[in-house]
Design a protein around this motif. Structure first.
Motif, PDB file in Angstrom:
ATOM      1  N   LEU B  68       0.816  -1.212   0.000  1.00  0.00           N
ATOM      2  CA  LEU B  68       0.000   0.000   0.000  1.00  0.00           C
ATOM      3  C   LEU B  68       0.851   1.265   0.000  1.00  0.00           C
ATOM      4  N   ALA B  69       2.131   1.135   0.390  1.00  0.00           N
ATOM      5  CA  ALA B  69       2.963   2.335   0.563  1.00  0.00           C
ATOM      6  C   ALA B  69       3.086   3.122  -0.742  1.00  0.00           C
ATOM      7  N   LEU B  70       3.239   2.420  -1.868  1.00  0.00           N
ATOM      8  CA  LEU B  70       3.410   3.125  -3.146  1.00  0.00           C
ATOM      9  C   LEU B  70       2.153   3.912  -3.503  1.00  0.00           C
ATOM     10  N   ASP B  71       0.979   3.290  -3.291  1.00  0.00           N
ATOM     11  CA  ASP B  71      -0.275   3.978  -3.597  1.00  0.00           C
ATOM     12  C   ASP B  71      -0.519   5.133  -2.633  1.00  0.00           C
ATOM     13  N   TRP B  72      -0.006   5.000  -1.422  1.00  0.00           N
ATOM     14  CA  TRP B  72      -0.124   6.071  -0.427  1.00  0.00           C
ATOM     15  C   TRP B  72       0.715   7.275  -0.850  1.00  0.00           C
ATOM     16  N   GLU B  73       1.971   6.990  -1.251  1.00  0.00           N
ATOM     17  CA  GLU B  73       2.894   8.074  -1.562  1.00  0.00           C
ATOM     18  C   GLU B  73       2.411   8.935  -2.727  1.00  0.00           C
ATOM     19  N   ASP B  74       1.878   8.319  -3.778  1.00  0.00           N
ATOM     20  CA  ASP B  74       1.474   9.131  -4.935  1.00  0.00           C
ATOM     21  C   ASP B  74       0.012   9.582  -4.870  1.00  0.00           C
ATOM     22  N   GLY B  75      -0.637   9.363  -3.728  1.00  0.00           N
ATOM     23  CA  GLY B  75      -1.988   9.903  -3.557  1.00  0.00           C
ATOM     24  C   GLY B  75      -3.097   9.031  -4.117  1.00  0.00           C
ATOM     25  N   THR B  76      -2.751   7.878  -4.706  1.00  0.00           N
ATOM     26  CA  THR B  76      -3.782   7.025  -5.294  1.00  0.00           C
ATOM     27  C   THR B  76      -4.790   6.533  -4.254  1.00  0.00           C
ATOM     28  N   LEU B  77      -4.296   6.285  -3.014  1.00  0.00           N
ATOM     29  CA  LEU B  77      -5.206   5.747  -1.989  1.00  0.00           C
ATOM     30  C   LEU B  77      -6.321   6.746  -1.661  1.00  0.00           C
ATOM     31  N   ASP B  78      -5.966   8.049  -1.560  1.00  0.00           N
ATOM     32  CA  ASP B  78      -6.979   9.082  -1.310  1.00  0.00           C
ATOM     33  C   ASP B  78      -8.044   9.046  -2.398  1.00  0.00           C
ATOM     34  N   LEU B  79      -7.572   8.943  -3.655  1.00  0.00           N
ATOM     35  CA  LEU B  79      -8.500   8.993  -4.777  1.00  0.00           C
ATOM     36  C   LEU B  79      -9.335   7.716  -4.850  1.00  0.00           C
ATOM     37  N   LEU B  80      -8.718   6.569  -4.511  1.00  0.00           N
ATOM     38  CA  LEU B  80      -9.471   5.313  -4.504  1.00  0.00           C
ATOM     39  C   LEU B  80     -10.545   5.345  -3.419  1.00  0.00           C
ATOM     40  N   ALA B  81     -10.190   5.950  -2.265  1.00  0.00           N
ATOM     41  CA  ALA B  81     -11.142   5.995  -1.156  1.00  0.00           C
ATOM     42  C   ALA B  81     -12.361   6.847  -1.505  1.00  0.00           C
ATOM     43  N   THR B  82     -12.200   7.813  -2.425  1.00  0.00           N
ATOM     44  CA  THR B  82     -13.349   8.639  -2.810  1.00  0.00           C
ATOM     45  C   THR B  82     -13.994   8.130  -4.098  1.00  0.00           C
ATOM     46  N   SER B  83     -13.543   6.993  -4.611  1.00  0.00           N
ATOM     47  CA  SER B  83     -14.124   6.442  -5.847  1.00  0.00           C
ATOM     48  C   SER B  83     -15.308   5.539  -5.501  1.00  0.00           C
ATOM     49  N   PRO B  84     -16.076   5.126  -6.500  1.00  0.00           N
ATOM     50  CA  PRO B  84     -17.243   4.271  -6.220  1.00  0.00           C
ATOM     51  C   PRO B  84     -16.871   2.882  -5.701  1.00  0.00           C
ATOM     52  N   LEU B  85     -15.601   2.512  -5.831  1.00  0.00           N
ATOM     53  CA  LEU B  85     -15.177   1.176  -5.398  1.00  0.00           C
ATOM     54  C   LEU B  85     -15.131   1.142  -3.864  1.00  0.00           C
ATOM     55  N   PRO B  86     -15.844   0.198  -3.197  1.00  0.00           N
ATOM     56  CA  PRO B  86     -15.732   0.115  -1.737  1.00  0.00           C
ATOM     57  C   PRO B  86     -14.291  -0.211  -1.349  1.00  0.00           C
ATOM     58  N   LEU B  87     -13.828   0.389  -0.257  1.00  0.00           N
ATOM     59  CA  LEU B  87     -12.444   0.181   0.166  1.00  0.00           C
ATOM     60  C   LEU B  87     -12.181  -1.286   0.497  1.00  0.00           C
TER      61      LEU B  87
END
Lengths: 205, 218
Positions: B68-87
């Motif tokens: 998860l660290a790579l997705d955290w660093e480039d901000g993807t996790l923030d954007l995924l959390a606000t996407s229609p996909l459930p976390l």
């Protein structure tokens, strides 16, 4: 589709930063957030986007209405421009990435790896993602950082087209985009620092 | 969901994705153990199931901090959390992608590496079966550990300490299946326990991971 905020108090790290916020955003309307660094603009946007809960107050918005663009663009360096956009299109259940590519003139860069783009080009790609979400309310946090004059004009016209199509936008920015938008200065809403409402939250963080 | 899986697999295979890191570590362990233990093939074949399982577990652990660290660093996790996909779904998919890029190669390579440790002939089948059933649990539990420590600078150490105790049941029953199989004994009981643990964590852990991640994203 409207976004209404009633008596909202937002917190960062358990400490309230902004309180008593009231405003609403109607279709076709844009609101510019202003305020000095550290005044809580990002915290407000993250709260509205649903990434953190408000300390108190109400956010009234429909389900899955808000698209959020943070400081970082969420791009994968080892994917091409088109692959990055296609990924987000799939996640948001959309098909069309061409409109977004045209709107930010990314066509010449389409097959370049995102890691090889310049800072301004990456930003354009990050903003193109907003068009792909297909969501009506845009939340943009300093969208014009590292954009040149032409790219800012591209961005402003994309926002104008979005508003024209019945969308809404909440933009935290310091520069004048040339939009007919209301400006909300968050400075008067700064929370008094003795109001330690959120401090009890600390133990759970 | 398919898009996220495809993206994670493409990223793992392209340069810098870290595909093969776990496999290389597994190879190193199984090559070096005979040098450390000495050339006694009876001793080696007795400890082979345990060593192979331990190697697979550590190889899995090695690649977790990138999960998860790579997705955290480039901000993807923030954007995924606000996407229609459930976390919960996004994290399950990420665990699946981790298993395909780390667990599955280990399962496929294990019989080959078993030769290096002179694993008894009936043990190969049971080794593969136990790894197929056990390694998904390692990926799912590891995703939970990664979600707990995402955003912590140098969180890898903390995550290893948090995750290791949770790995113990899988290791015990997985190695037991392989050991009993190698000695030609009944394997039903540990096999059922192993499968039960894996199914249990697949059902429960994504919810725990999503809660931990939401708190960390605040």
């Amino acid at each position: 589709m409207t976004l209404t905020i009633r008596d909202l108090c937002v917190a960062r790290g358990g400490l309230p930063v902004l309180e008593g916020l009231n405003f609403s955003l109607a279709p076709g309307q844009a609101l510019i957030l202003r305020g000095p660094n550290g005044s809580g603009k990002t915290t407000l946007l993250r709260t509205l986007a649903g990434l953190q809960p408000p300390l108190s107050g109400e956010i009234i918005a429909g389900e899955d209405q808000i698209a959020y663009a943070a400081h970082s663009d969420g791009l994968k360096a080892m994917l091409t421009v088109a692959e990055n956009l296609t990924f987000w299109a799939d996640v948001f259940g959309q098909r069309d990435i061409e409109t977004a590519i045209d709107a930010f003139s990314l066509d010449p860069l389409r097959d370049r790896l995102a890691g090889t783009l310049s800072a301004g080009q990456k930003r354009r790609l990050g903003l193109a993602r907003m068009l792909i979400t297909g969501r009506p309310i845009w939340m943009l946090d300093e969208p014009t950082v590292s954009l040149d004059v032409d790219a800012v004009a591209l961005f402003a016209s994309a926002v104008r087209a979005h508003l024209g199509a019945g969308g809404a936008a909440l933009i935290a920015t310091h520069i004048d985009l040339g939009l007919e938008a209301e400006v909300l200065d968050v400075t008067p809403f700064r929370a008094a620092h003795d109001a330690r409402l959120g401090a009890s939250d600390e133990a759970f963080l | 969901m398919k898009a996220l899986l495809r993206r994670d697999l493409i990223l793992a295979i392209r340069a810098g994705g870290g595909f093969g890191l776990g496999l290389a570590f597994f190879l190193i362990v199984t090559v070096l153990v005979p040098f450390g233990v000495g050339p006694q093939s009876e001793l080696l074949s007795r400890i082979a199931p345990g060593i192979l399982w331990l190697g697979a577990l550590l190889a899995c652990l090695l690649s977790l901090d990138r999960l998860l660290a790579l997705d955290w660093e480039d901000g993807t996790l923030d954007l995924l959390a606000t996407s229609p996909l459930p976390l919960e779904a996004a994290l399950s998919i990420k665990a699946l992608a981790h298993w395909i890029t780390t667990g599955l190669p280990l399962v496929l390579a294990a019989p080959v590496f078993g030769v290096l440790l002179s694993l008894p002939q009936p043990g190969y089948f049971w080794l593969v079966i136990s790894l197929v059933l056990g390694t998904p649990a390692l990926s799912v539990i590891g995703t939970f550990g990664a979600a707990l420590t995402v955003g912590v600078k140098r969180g890898g150490l903390l995550m290893s300490l948090l995750v290791l105790p949770l790995y113990v049941p899988t290791l015990i029953f997985g190695a037991e299946v392989a050991r009993r199989g190698a000695e030609g004994m009944q394997t039903t009981t540990p096999l059922l326990m192993l499968a039960g643990i894996t199914l249990g964590v697949i059902a429960i852990m994504p919810f725990a991971s999503a809660v931990a991640l939401r708190v960390n994203l605040r």
